[in-house]
Design a protein around this motif. Structure first.
Motif, PDB file in Angstrom:
ATOM      1  N   PRO A  17       0.832  -1.199   0.000  1.00 52.20           N
ATOM      2  CA  PRO A  17       0.000   0.000   0.000  1.00 52.20           C
ATOM      3  C   PRO A  17       0.873   1.259   0.000  1.00 52.20           C
ATOM      4  N   ALA A  18       0.399   2.316  -0.641  1.00 53.30           N
ATOM      5  CA  ALA A  18       1.107   3.597  -0.596  1.00 53.30           C
ATOM      6  C   ALA A  18       1.300   4.012   0.857  1.00 53.30           C
ATOM      7  N   GLY A  19       2.515   4.429   1.187  1.00 50.73           N
ATOM      8  CA  GLY A  19       2.828   4.823   2.550  1.00 50.73           C
ATOM      9  C   GLY A  19       3.315   3.697   3.429  1.00 50.73           C
ATOM     10  N   ALA A  20       3.336   2.480   2.902  1.00 48.19           N
ATOM     11  CA  ALA A  20       3.808   1.321   3.663  1.00 48.19           C
ATOM     12  C   ALA A  20       5.034   0.731   2.979  1.00 48.19           C
ATOM     13  N   GLY A  21       5.522  -0.377   3.502  1.00 43.35           N
ATOM     14  CA  GLY A  21       6.716  -1.002   2.943  1.00 43.35           C
ATOM     15  C   GLY A  21       6.542  -2.488   2.727  1.00 43.35           C
ATOM     16  N   VAL A  22       7.617  -3.131   2.262  1.00 44.61           N
ATOM     17  CA  VAL A  22       7.578  -4.558   1.961  1.00 44.61           C
ATOM     18  C   VAL A  22       7.235  -5.386   3.199  1.00 44.61           C
ATOM     19  N   SER A  23       7.802  -5.050   4.332  1.00 42.15           N
ATOM     20  CA  SER A  23       7.515  -5.815   5.555  1.00 42.15           C
ATOM     21  C   SER A  23       6.033  -5.772   5.890  1.00 42.15           C
ATOM     22  N   ASP A  24       5.421  -4.596   5.706  1.00 49.21           N
ATOM     23  CA  ASP A  24       3.974  -4.476   5.942  1.00 49.21           C
ATOM     24  C   ASP A  24       3.211  -5.388   4.995  1.00 49.21           C
ATOM     25  N   ALA A  25       3.591  -5.384   3.723  1.00 53.02           N
ATOM     26  CA  ALA A  25       2.895  -6.191   2.723  1.00 53.02           C
ATOM     27  C   ALA A  25       2.985  -7.678   3.047  1.00 53.02           C
TER      28      ALA A  25
END
Length: 373
Positions: A17-25
């Motif tokens: 998601p915009a504003g997040a990173g790979v770890s979040d995904a």
């Protein structure tokens, strides 16, 4: 007469998601898988995409292991391994390892990406049509996308060293032979893939058109997954070719088809439309060759490019609405394609909206599956 609802499964790309990173995904993928298991979905598949800033799903075997460890009963698989970018032995060893750790739960989905170009081309010049309430748009040409600098870079970085990539039927045959323990080298030497030989894997072939993938799946008597969500204009060609070419095998007596769809389910139609915003710019970024952008927030979507000539077929064939409306459209897709299973993929900016969409659809689908009385 309408068909009885069939099993639903989930395909996840690990979108960023915009504003997040790979770890979040990646954490979101694990959470989505646990939610899918609780909701009663049959399978949870991971896609493979490369050089896309907005997609973290580049290594399906690694993610499958993480998802299988985070769940306990749902089948987990690849949708699909890009076989042209790796050797048949590495695929079998990876998935044999997964089967050893999670026996009887692993699906091996084989895709043609990166393999030798297909012998048949997607049909061109067709007009959009509606079949049984399902839009079959004019086929989209991927010629410009394949020739983009990003795809050339992908080919350079992922290309296998050495001889030319074998054709797809040969790749699939080698994978199956290694699993079955019947493969011999070019010099006639029997080889054993350990891990991999004898693994309790369920092989699938994925395809977007009536070309090589569908034909290979049919001739080899394998299960076939057709991509309405990737190439809606050719899904009927894909399932028709597969069924025409099908030959019974030891694993499968009759054709078995799963069809995918992009869905977003909200509490009602208006809510679903709001949380679904962002899809047009996201598809535009992929199809113009730049690579998937981080998935936009709804309030940012209106200011981003989304050329109708590039994205209309995907937008018009996405099932967006309340639970009843989306389930109706999925039932129509099942009827039109004769699908034995359906595979849904959902991308929204907020992870909570994806989980809720998945839960709402599962509840409505289960309600329709119950036998009255």
């Amino acid at each position: 007469m309408s068909r009885r609802p069939v099993p639903l499964s989930v395909l996840d790309l690990s979108p960023v998601p915009a504003g997040a990173g790979v770890s979040d995904a990646l954490r979101n993928t694990l959470d989505l898988a646990r939610a899918a298991e609780r909701a009663g979905y049959a399978r949870f598949w991971l896609a493979e995409h490369h050089l896309n800033p907005g997609v973290a799903g580049a290594s399906p075997a690694v993610l499958i292991g993480a998802v299988a460890a985070a769940t306990s009963t749902i089948r987990v698989g690849a949708g699909a391994v890009q076989t042209g970018h790796r050797t048949s032995l590495s695929v079998v060893e990876d998935f044999g390892t997964l089967d050893g750790l999670h026996p009887g739960r692993i699906d091996l989905g084989l895709g043609r990406s990166g393999a030798r170009p297909p012998s048949r081309r997607d049909p061109a010049g067709r007009e959009p049509r509606v079949v049984g309430g399902i839009l079959i748009p004019a086929p989209f040409s991927f010629a410009g996308l394949v020739g983009s600098p990003r795809f050339r870079a992908q080919a350079e970085l992922l290309g296998r060293p050495g001889p030319e990539v074998p054709d797809y039927d040969e790749i699939v045959g080698t994978v199956l032979g290694l699993i079955e323990g019947t493969h011999h080298s070019s010099e006639g030497v029997p080889v054993s893939a350990v891990p991999g030989e004898g693994a309790d894997l369920q092989p699938w072939v994925l395809g977007s058109s009536g070309g090589d993938s569908a034909a290979v799946a049919g001739r080899r008597g394998l299960r076939f997954a057709a991509n309405y969500h990737v190439s809606p204009g050719t899904v009927l060609d894909a399932v028709q070719t597969y069924r025409q070419e099908f030959r019974p095998s030891a694993a499968l007596a009759r054709p078995h088809v799963m069809v995918s769809a992009d869905v977003v389910v909200g509490t009602d139609d208006a809510h679903a439309e709001r949380i679904a915003a962002g899809y047009g710019p996201w598809v535009h970024s992929i199809r113009t060759g730049a690579g998937a952008i981080p998935y936009p927030a709804p309030e940012a979507a209106a200011g981003l490019p989304a050329d109708p000539g590039v994205v209309a077929d995907r937008l018009d064939t996405r099932f967006v609405g309340g639970p009843h409306a989306v389930a109706d459209r999925l039932a129509a897709l099942q009827e039109v394609t004769g699908a034995d299973e359906l595979l849904v993929t959902t991308i929204t900016h907020r992870h909570a909206d994806r989980v809720a969409s998945q839960d709402l659809l599962a509840a409505e689908w289960a309600r329709r599956t119950r036998i009255p009385g």
